[in-house]
Motif scaffolding. Structure first.
Motif, PDB file in Angstrom:
ATOM      1  N   GLN A 160      -5.521   3.636   2.708  1.00 38.32           N
ATOM      2  CA  GLN A 160      -5.297   2.189   2.758  1.00 38.32           C
ATOM      3  C   GLN A 160      -5.200   1.695   4.196  1.00 38.32           C
ATOM      4  O   GLN A 160      -5.684   0.600   4.521  1.00 38.32           O
ATOM      5  CB  GLN A 160      -4.011   1.827   2.002  1.00 38.32           C
ATOM      6  CG  GLN A 160      -4.118   1.997   0.498  1.00 38.32           C
ATOM      7  CD  GLN A 160      -3.718   3.384   0.033  1.00 38.32           C
ATOM      8  OE1 GLN A 160      -3.816   4.352   0.796  1.00 38.32           O
ATOM      9  NE2 GLN A 160      -3.286   3.501  -1.200  1.00 38.32           N
ATOM     10  N   ALA A 174       0.829  -1.209   0.000  1.00 39.35           N
ATOM     11  CA  ALA A 174       0.000   0.000   0.000  1.00 39.35           C
ATOM     12  C   ALA A 174       0.861   1.257   0.000  1.00 39.35           C
ATOM     13  O   ALA A 174       0.521   2.255  -0.641  1.00 39.35           O
ATOM     14  CB  ALA A 174      -0.930   0.000   1.208  1.00 39.35           C
ATOM     15  N   GLN A 194       0.025   0.391 -11.574  1.00 38.37           N
ATOM     16  CA  GLN A 194      -0.977   0.611 -10.549  1.00 38.37           C
ATOM     17  C   GLN A 194      -1.966  -0.551 -10.462  1.00 38.37           C
ATOM     18  O   GLN A 194      -2.267  -1.050  -9.374  1.00 38.37           O
ATOM     19  CB  GLN A 194      -1.747   1.909 -10.837  1.00 38.37           C
ATOM     20  CG  GLN A 194      -1.013   3.163 -10.396  1.00 38.37           C
ATOM     21  CD  GLN A 194      -1.868   4.398 -10.562  1.00 38.37           C
ATOM     22  OE1 GLN A 194      -2.582   4.540 -11.557  1.00 38.37           O
ATOM     23  NE2 GLN A 194      -1.816   5.296  -9.607  1.00 38.37           N
ATOM     24  N   TYR A 195      -2.497  -0.986 -11.599  1.00 39.47           N
ATOM     25  CA  TYR A 195      -3.481  -2.071 -11.575  1.00 39.47           C
ATOM     26  C   TYR A 195      -2.868  -3.353 -11.021  1.00 39.47           C
ATOM     27  O   TYR A 195      -3.527  -4.106 -10.294  1.00 39.47           O
ATOM     28  CB  TYR A 195      -4.045  -2.310 -12.971  1.00 39.47           C
ATOM     29  CG  TYR A 195      -5.033  -1.260 -13.409  1.00 39.47           C
ATOM     30  CD1 TYR A 195      -6.092  -0.899 -12.593  1.00 39.47           C
ATOM     31  CD2 TYR A 195      -4.908  -0.617 -14.635  1.00 39.47           C
ATOM     32  CE1 TYR A 195      -6.997   0.075 -12.977  1.00 39.47           C
ATOM     33  CE2 TYR A 195      -5.810   0.353 -15.033  1.00 39.47           C
ATOM     34  CZ  TYR A 195      -6.851   0.693 -14.196  1.00 39.47           C
ATOM     35  OH  TYR A 195      -7.746   1.651 -14.580  1.00 39.47           O
ATOM     36  N   TYR A 204      -2.535  -2.893  -7.125  1.00 38.77           N
ATOM     37  CA  TYR A 204      -3.815  -2.936  -6.418  1.00 38.77           C
ATOM     38  C   TYR A 204      -4.456  -4.324  -6.507  1.00 38.77           C
ATOM     39  O   TYR A 204      -5.145  -4.759  -5.583  1.00 38.77           O
ATOM     40  CB  TYR A 204      -4.757  -1.863  -6.959  1.00 38.77           C
ATOM     41  CG  TYR A 204      -4.455  -0.496  -6.377  1.00 38.77           C
ATOM     42  CD1 TYR A 204      -4.676  -0.226  -5.029  1.00 38.77           C
ATOM     43  CD2 TYR A 204      -3.922   0.522  -7.148  1.00 38.77           C
ATOM     44  CE1 TYR A 204      -4.385   1.001  -4.478  1.00 38.77           C
ATOM     45  CE2 TYR A 204      -3.615   1.767  -6.612  1.00 38.77           C
ATOM     46  CZ  TYR A 204      -3.859   2.001  -5.267  1.00 38.77           C
ATOM     47  OH  TYR A 204      -3.562   3.226  -4.714  1.00 38.77           O
ATOM     48  N   ALA A 262       1.988   1.599  -3.573  1.00 36.34           N
ATOM     49  CA  ALA A 262       0.869   1.961  -4.443  1.00 36.34           C
ATOM     50  C   ALA A 262       0.424   3.399  -4.221  1.00 36.34           C
ATOM     51  O   ALA A 262       0.099   4.122  -5.171  1.00 36.34           O
ATOM     52  CB  ALA A 262      -0.310   1.009  -4.199  1.00 36.34           C
TER      53      ALA A 262
END
Length: 802
Positions: free
Chosen positions: A768, A440, A671-672, A675, A443
């Motif tokens: 997060q 997190a 990013q994808y 996550y 990210a």
């Protein structure tokens, strides 16, 4: 063997809830590994297809090569292929960035620019280019079309030349890009005859594209080392080398850094999944010790017990692993088809049997290692010990007795009954939370906004000067002469401030300078002014020395901004650097002390802004202005400023929304992926929590039934289960918030310093963290409710005789 097999299946069916949890944990671990592996291979395969379609297959570029150096490269034993490019001329039209090149293959085969139609130029008046350039020149992009354009050949005078189109180049569709025209650079090609007619042999310089021999036998790191040695052989510096990173990353064997990232990520997932699986098996075996004793009393040997538990784990793996492989493949398909490659014309490249086989082997090994301790525990206990087995509490100490019992004391007693089990459970849950917050932290800091601010440090819009540093043929193009005209004057700023929605304007100050006592790549360079506020943000990219604004002012401090060239230029912190600053046509001597080195700016050197403004008195040192506007007025102000800047051919225009769009395209895949990893980590953590709570209650059904028979109410039972869950919840959060955030912060700082990813500053992942806290608390409450309802499906009498 058949008896053990049937007994294992019967035990799995009897302990259905626990078996399902174990299968789900194995499946999730497999899903995560499969999705990571197949996503990585999909990215590599997709990039390979793209490279084959559009990119060139050279390994590196040598800039500024001479004819003699090209000759050495052509005959070098380590060079397999060589081609050269000469930048011949620029097209001199307002607001247009376009250059004419000449390409030549010297040795072997390096992919050339692809033609959509026609042929490459042969005669001196022939040209090949992309349709977009010809349209920008108001020329119909068709073979045979004749036109005239103003050219400036190698910095000489601007003259008109006649050309005939002989080739149309393939071009990337840029219609969907939200970028200003001044951001685009066009390239076209002329013939060797044109070059020979207009450039003397001794004035020709080359950009050399090379491939080394035996590409498949070397890793990315080894190829880069060999290329550096070749550059040294021909007399070039490391700064003259530009590696084809896209080709080297995806078309050659991975380098050390890439391998370490993939191995590290895989090991983290394996460790997390292994902890969860170990926790499940450990709790399961402890709760079945007496049953193992009964089997031993009936004649089962250590080997039989081991085989029984091993058969159970294999049966669970044979169900969980295929489900995980399928889910991992489907997750990869969804991620790439629906999100990342939604507009791609490439076919299905998502199934990778190599990844599936590796994942199966890794998961089976992980399960094997996870059950090793429980197997040893179950098979090593004697029948008599097993029949009277009670969960150990660690070292045997005199237990403290209570005159009265309470719900809290009952919960505490259960947690203390097997301290090792409690510790293993909290560690398994904590590992999930730690990994969640580590990921997190990364990210949260890989954001398009962060990267956009690296491209455009301030404001919503930027108007900057389009200038040269050392144009001797047309000195009016140099920054110092443009600043005499003061295009970024107060009238312009007043006009911009009068626009509805504009809030403020900031200036960037830059002047030309010549280095006197140091040897740079070009002696004429740029010196920028930095304010005290901007100096604070510069600390994020500090590589050497210290940054103190007062010291910068009082000691004429200088900051070098190209730290990658620090050693090559022979700099040391504390060096005295002599510069000549240009204030229009006036020359101002400046002697300063090198205080720090960063990778931070387009300007070669930075000095305190107030010092710069005291020295520059004849001209306005502004080289750019940053405009901040009200969010609701963004579009209307953008249109007006765009129109305003087009009135001056010296202006270049940037908009924050354009930079943000570029940034989003660059980091979307990262990013994808991250996550997606966070989601799976969260699910694995939940599975571990569910297993712990349910197993703990199921093992004690008889005990809880007896307690209820002697007066424990349903409400007190719920409270006891709830308090046990809270203990695991707070333990998990304590580990996660301390260790997870600590490791996450350290990792982000390492990434910032090494510039592996596009992170410029650290921001704490508040959202997060709150999600983790809320999810764990709500999950614990939901599990308590579920367990309580599950227990009450049986009557009190049934629970007491279970």
């Amino acid at each position: 063997m058949k008896t053990i097999y049937h007994l294992a299946i019967s035990r799995l069916k009897y302990n259905k809830g626990r078996s399902i949890l174990t299968i789900v944990a194995i499946a999730l671990m497999t899903t995560l590994l499969m999705s990571i592996g197949s996503s990585a291979l999909t990215v590599i395969r997709h990039q390979q297809l793209e490279i084959k379609e559009s990119a060139r297959n050279y390994h590196a570029v040598f800039k500024g090569s001479t004819a003699d150096q090209v000759f050495i490269l052509e005959n070098h034993a380590d060079v397999e292929s060589l081609s050269t490019r000469e930048s011949v001329a620029s097209i001199e039209l307002p607001k247009l960035n376009a250059v004419l090149n000449f390409d030549s293959t010297k040795k072997g085969s390096i992919d050339q620019i692809q033609l959509a139609n026609g042929k490459m130029p042969v005669e001196a008046d022939e040209i090949a280019g992309p349709p977009a350039l010809f349209e920008r020149l108001d020329v119909v992009p068709e073979i045979g079309q004749k036109f005239q354009i103003p050219l400036r050949i190698q910095g000489g005078k601007v003259e008109n030349y006649d050309f005939t189109i002989t080739g149309i180049l393939e071009q990337t569709d840029i219609s969907k890009l939200n970028v200003n025209e001044t951001r685009l650079v066009y390239g076209a090609f002329v013939s060797e005859k044109f070059v020979e007619q207009h450039i003397a042999p001794e004035d020709r310089t080359y950009t050399a594209y090379i491939r080394i021999v035996n590409e498949n036998k070397h890793s990315k790191d080894e190829i880069e080392t060999i290329i550096s040695e070749i550059a040294e052989d021909v007399g070039l510096n490391k700064s003259d080398i530009s590696f084809n990173e896209q080709y080297l990353t995806y078309m050659t064997n991975p380098g050390t850094q890439e391998r370490n990232v993939m191995i590290g990520l895989g090991l983290l997932v394996v460790f997390l999944g292994g902890m969860v699986i170990y926790s499940i098996y450990y709790v399961s075996v402890i709760s079945n010790i007496q049953e193992m004793g009964k089997l031993k009393a009936l004649g089962a040997t250590k080997k039989h017990i081991r085989r029984l538990l091993f058969t159970e784990s294999l049966a669970q793996s044979f169900v969980g692993i295929p489900c995980g492989i399928l889910l991992g493949y489907l997750a990869t398909v969804f991620l790439f088809r629906m999100v990342i490659l939604s507009g791609s014309t490439f076919g299905d490249t998502f199934w990778h049997w190599q990844a599936a086989i590796c994942v199966i082997v890794v998961v089976l090994l992980t399960v094997g290692v996870s059950i090793r301790k429980p197997l040893k525990m179950a098979s090593g206990i004697s029948p008599v010990e097993a029949m009277r087995y009670q969960e150990p509490t660690g070292k045997q100490k005199r237990k403290k007795s209570f005159k009265t019992l309470s719900v809290s004391k009952l919960s505490y007693a259960n947690l203390q009954r097997n301290k090792r089990r409690t510790a293993v459970t909290i560690l398994a849950l904590g590992c999930s939370g730690i990994l969640f917050l580590v990921v997190a932290n990364i990210a949260n800091n890989i954001t398009a906004e962060n990267y956009a601010r690296m491209l455009m440090p301030k404001g919503d819009f930027e108007i900057s000067l389009n200038y040269a540093e050392d144009d001797r043929e047309y000195p009016e193009n140099n920054l110092n002469i443009i600043q005499l005209q003061n295009p970024l004057n107060d009238d312009l700023k007043t006009q911009i401030m009068s626009l509805d929605g504009v809030e403020s304007i900031d200036e960037k100050h830059t002047v030309l300078a010549e280095a006197e006592n140091v040897v740079l790549e070009t002696q004429r360079t740029e010196v920028g002014g930095i304010s005290e506020n901007d100096l604070l943000s510069l600390n994020k990219s500090l590589k050497r020395g210290t940054l103190d604004y007062d010291e910068l002012v009082h000691s004429n401090g200088i900051i070098f901004t190209w730290d990658n060239l620090f050693e090559q230029y022979g700099f040391e912190i504390g060096d005295t650097i002599q510069l000549t600053l240009y204030d229009g046509n006036k020359k101002i001597p400046f002697t300063g002390t090198l205080m720090a080195s960063t990778n931070s700016s387009d300007d070669t050197f930075l000095i305190a802004d107030e010092v710069l403004q005291q020295l520059i008195t004849e001209t306005n040192p502004a080289s750019a202005i940053y405009i901040t506007v009200q969010p609701e007025k963004f579009e209307s102000v953008k249109a007006q400023i765009d129109t305003l800047q087009q009135e001056n051919t010296r202006f270049m225009f940037k908009s924050y929304d354009e930079e943000l769009g570029i940034a989003k395209q660059l980091i979307r895949t990262i990013q994808y992926t991250i996550y997606g990893l966070l989601i799976v980590i969260g699910i694995i953590g939940y599975i571990s929590l569910i297993n712990t709570m349910i197993t703990s209650i199921l093992v004690r059904k008889k005990e809880l039934g007896i307690l209820q028979a002697i007066g424990l109410s349903d409400k007190q039972l719920r409270q006891m289960i709830h308090r046990e869950g809270l203990f695991f919840t707070f333990g998990t959060l304590a580990l996660s918030l301390t260790i997870g955030n600590g490791l996450g912060y350290l990792l982000v700082r390492i990434i910032i310093n090494t510039q592996i990813l596009t992170i410029s500053q650290y921001e704490y992942p508040i959202t997060q963290t709150l999600v983790l806290i809320v999810a764990v608390v709500i999950g614990q409450i939901a599990i308590t409710v579920f367990v309580n309802r599950y227990i009450h499906k049986q009557s009190l009498v049934e629970r007491m005789r279970d």
